[in-house]
Design a protein around this motif. Sequence first.
Motif, PDB file in Angstrom:
ATOM      1  N   ALA A   1     -48.995 109.601  52.684  1.00  0.00           N
ATOM      2  CA  ALA A   1     -48.381 110.055  51.391  1.00  0.00           C
ATOM      3  C   ALA A   1     -48.824 111.081  50.580  1.00  0.00           C
ATOM      4  O   ALA A   1     -50.364 111.121  51.320  1.00  0.00           O
ATOM      5  CB  ALA A   1     -48.840 108.998  50.940  1.00  0.00           C
ATOM      6  N   ILE A   2     -48.440 111.392  49.623  1.00  0.00           N
ATOM      7  CA  ILE A   2     -48.485 112.572  48.667  1.00  0.00           C
ATOM      8  C   ILE A   2     -48.682 112.562  47.416  1.00  0.00           C
ATOM      9  O   ILE A   2     -47.450 112.288  47.147  1.00  0.00           O
ATOM     10  CB  ILE A   2     -48.263 114.347  49.807  1.00  0.00           C
ATOM     11  CG1 ILE A   2     -48.070 114.489  51.228  1.00  0.00           C
ATOM     12  CG2 ILE A   2     -48.674 115.255  48.768  1.00  0.00           C
ATOM     13  CD1 ILE A   2     -47.890 115.577  51.657  1.00  0.00           C
ATOM     14  N   VAL A   3     -49.154 113.393  46.488  1.00  0.00           N
ATOM     15  CA  VAL A   3     -48.485 113.225  45.266  1.00  0.00           C
ATOM     16  C   VAL A   3     -49.179 114.311  44.737  1.00  0.00           C
ATOM     17  O   VAL A   3     -49.593 115.448  44.977  1.00  0.00           O
ATOM     18  CB  VAL A   3     -49.513 112.275  44.239  1.00  0.00           C
ATOM     19  CG1 VAL A   3     -49.635 110.347  44.583  1.00  0.00           C
ATOM     20  CG2 VAL A   3     -51.085 112.295  44.214  1.00  0.00           C
ATOM     21  N   ASN A   4     -47.931 114.432  43.470  1.00  0.00           N
ATOM     22  CA  ASN A   4     -47.966 116.229  43.397  1.00  0.00           C
ATOM     23  C   ASN A   4     -48.800 116.482  42.329  1.00  0.00           C
ATOM     24  O   ASN A   4     -48.710 117.823  41.674  1.00  0.00           O
ATOM     25  CB  ASN A   4     -46.955 116.108  43.144  1.00  0.00           C
ATOM     26  CG  ASN A   4     -46.170 115.808  41.255  1.00  0.00           C
ATOM     27  OD1 ASN A   4     -46.593 114.492  41.608  1.00  0.00           O
ATOM     28  ND2 ASN A   4     -45.716 116.356  40.783  1.00  0.00           N
ATOM     29  N   GLY A   5     -49.976 115.125  41.844  1.00  0.00           N
ATOM     30  CA  GLY A   5     -51.195 115.922  40.647  1.00  0.00           C
ATOM     31  C   GLY A   5     -51.452 114.736  40.500  1.00  0.00           C
ATOM     32  O   GLY A   5     -51.260 113.470  40.817  1.00  0.00           O
ATOM     33  N   VAL A   6     -52.479 114.971  39.283  1.00  0.00           N
ATOM     34  CA  VAL A   6     -53.528 113.945  38.055  1.00  0.00           C
ATOM     35  C   VAL A   6     -52.457 112.621  38.282  1.00  0.00           C
ATOM     36  O   VAL A   6     -51.617 112.731  37.613  1.00  0.00           O
ATOM     37  CB  VAL A   6     -53.881 114.369  37.544  1.00  0.00           C
ATOM     38  CG1 VAL A   6     -55.226 115.070  38.235  1.00  0.00           C
ATOM     39  CG2 VAL A   6     -54.059 115.542  36.516  1.00  0.00           C
ATOM     40  N   LEU A   7     -52.800 112.090  38.086  1.00  0.00           N
ATOM     41  CA  LEU A   7     -52.384 110.142  37.446  1.00  0.00           C
ATOM     42  C   LEU A   7     -52.847 109.748  36.334  1.00  0.00           C
ATOM     43  O   LEU A   7     -53.807 109.659  36.110  1.00  0.00           O
ATOM     44  CB  LEU A   7     -52.557 109.337  39.103  1.00  0.00           C
ATOM     45  CG  LEU A   7     -52.475 109.658  40.167  1.00  0.00           C
ATOM     46  CD1 LEU A   7     -52.434 108.144  41.200  1.00  0.00           C
ATOM     47  CD2 LEU A   7     -50.433 109.831  40.085  1.00  0.00           C
TER      48      LEU A   7
ATOM     49  N   ALA B   1     -52.372 115.967  46.553  1.00  0.00           N
ATOM     50  CA  ALA B   1     -53.367 115.103  47.127  1.00  0.00           C
ATOM     51  C   ALA B   1     -52.814 114.551  48.245  1.00  0.00           C
ATOM     52  O   ALA B   1     -51.782 113.643  47.468  1.00  0.00           O
ATOM     53  CB  ALA B   1     -54.042 114.541  46.379  1.00  0.00           C
ATOM     54  N   VAL B   2     -53.273 114.604  49.628  1.00  0.00           N
ATOM     55  CA  VAL B   2     -52.599 113.622  50.327  1.00  0.00           C
ATOM     56  C   VAL B   2     -53.987 111.812  49.892  1.00  0.00           C
ATOM     57  O   VAL B   2     -54.542 112.157  49.877  1.00  0.00           O
ATOM     58  CB  VAL B   2     -53.693 113.855  52.034  1.00  0.00           C
ATOM     59  CG1 VAL B   2     -52.977 112.461  52.950  1.00  0.00           C
ATOM     60  CG2 VAL B   2     -52.364 115.081  52.469  1.00  0.00           C
ATOM     61  N   ILE B   3     -52.996 110.992  49.505  1.00  0.00           N
ATOM     62  CA  ILE B   3     -54.243 109.860  48.983  1.00  0.00           C
ATOM     63  C   ILE B   3     -54.422 108.463  50.353  1.00  0.00           C
ATOM     64  O   ILE B   3     -54.402 107.655  50.442  1.00  0.00           O
ATOM     65  CB  ILE B   3     -53.478 109.806  48.023  1.00  0.00           C
ATOM     66  CG1 ILE B   3     -51.127 109.418  48.373  1.00  0.00           C
ATOM     67  CG2 ILE B   3     -53.102 110.356  46.761  1.00  0.00           C
ATOM     68  CD1 ILE B   3     -51.211 107.748  46.931  1.00  0.00           C
TER      69      ILE B   3
END
Length: 340
Positions: free
Chosen positions: A171-177, A303-305
Amino acid sequence: MALRDDKVTLSHGGGGKAMRDLIEEVFTAVFEPPGMEDQAVLEAAALAEPGARLAFTTDSFVVTPIEFPGGDIGKIAVCGTVNDLAVGGAVPLWLSAAFIIEEGTEIALLRRVVASMAREAAAAGVRIVTGDTKVVGRGACDTLFVTTSGVGVIPPGRAMGAARVRPGDVAIVNGVLGDHGAAILAARGDLALSTDLQSDCAALGHLMADVLAAAPGAKAARDLTRGGLASALNEIAETAGCGIEIAEEDLPLRAEVVGVCEILGLDPLYLANEGRLVVFVPEAEAAAALSAMRARAEGAGAAVIGRAVEGHVGQVRMRTAFGGARIVDMLVGEQLPRIC
């Protein structure tokens, strides 16, 4: 210039000259749809490609305040609809836009919202090709509601969906949440919060295209709007029939967002985002997907989360910074109403 009013009146929704002046000068002069018919006729070479499929989505936007740091209701409307198409693997192409306008709304505000929509559509590579306006009496809506629908094309051979996620996928997100939710909360001014936070609102069609080029085996993606990361992961885990594990220390969060949440008793995992997505890719393609994201401004903080796992089917669990674990459940209720 035929439109001389400073504010919208009921006559602007009456079907006569005042309505036509509003539509032509505020909307169609900016969006430049193909013709002034009651429908848009859509043509694209991608539609003729054997095996291509249409993707269609619709959404309504009721954010308050209408304008906020980093965006406005028009920018969210375009970005949100583009992102709904992009996370399904579609190439976004066309949008419709319908406006519910409260009597007394300033024409200047409408012009700013429409200009914002036009800029975002151009940047995202989509066209606003048809729409509608309605004017309602004072108190019947809160200044301005926008409904957008979008059509895109899924290229032949591309298949994405939560049911395709398997244990081991990353699972990867593309930036700060959480930036959008925190920025909206601060912009409302009810709690006297002082912050420089801006909404993360962004169209992610180009970023998603780059990710799919780098990681063609990508399984599923979700944009992290209402309910935030936590709700999106729970939906994927339930549909995929597997568990998902994430690590608290790997979550990209600004100190300001964490601080706002601590003060108000909120959880940043549930805060709305308008320019963030999570994508699940095979482990062998994770590095390529991460690199593709980071090559774009809207993915600079990627980031990989975590990953999908075989255990605790349908559940999301987070490994805490203290070495323990907790269940990250689906959002119950609404942390922040009128957020998007």
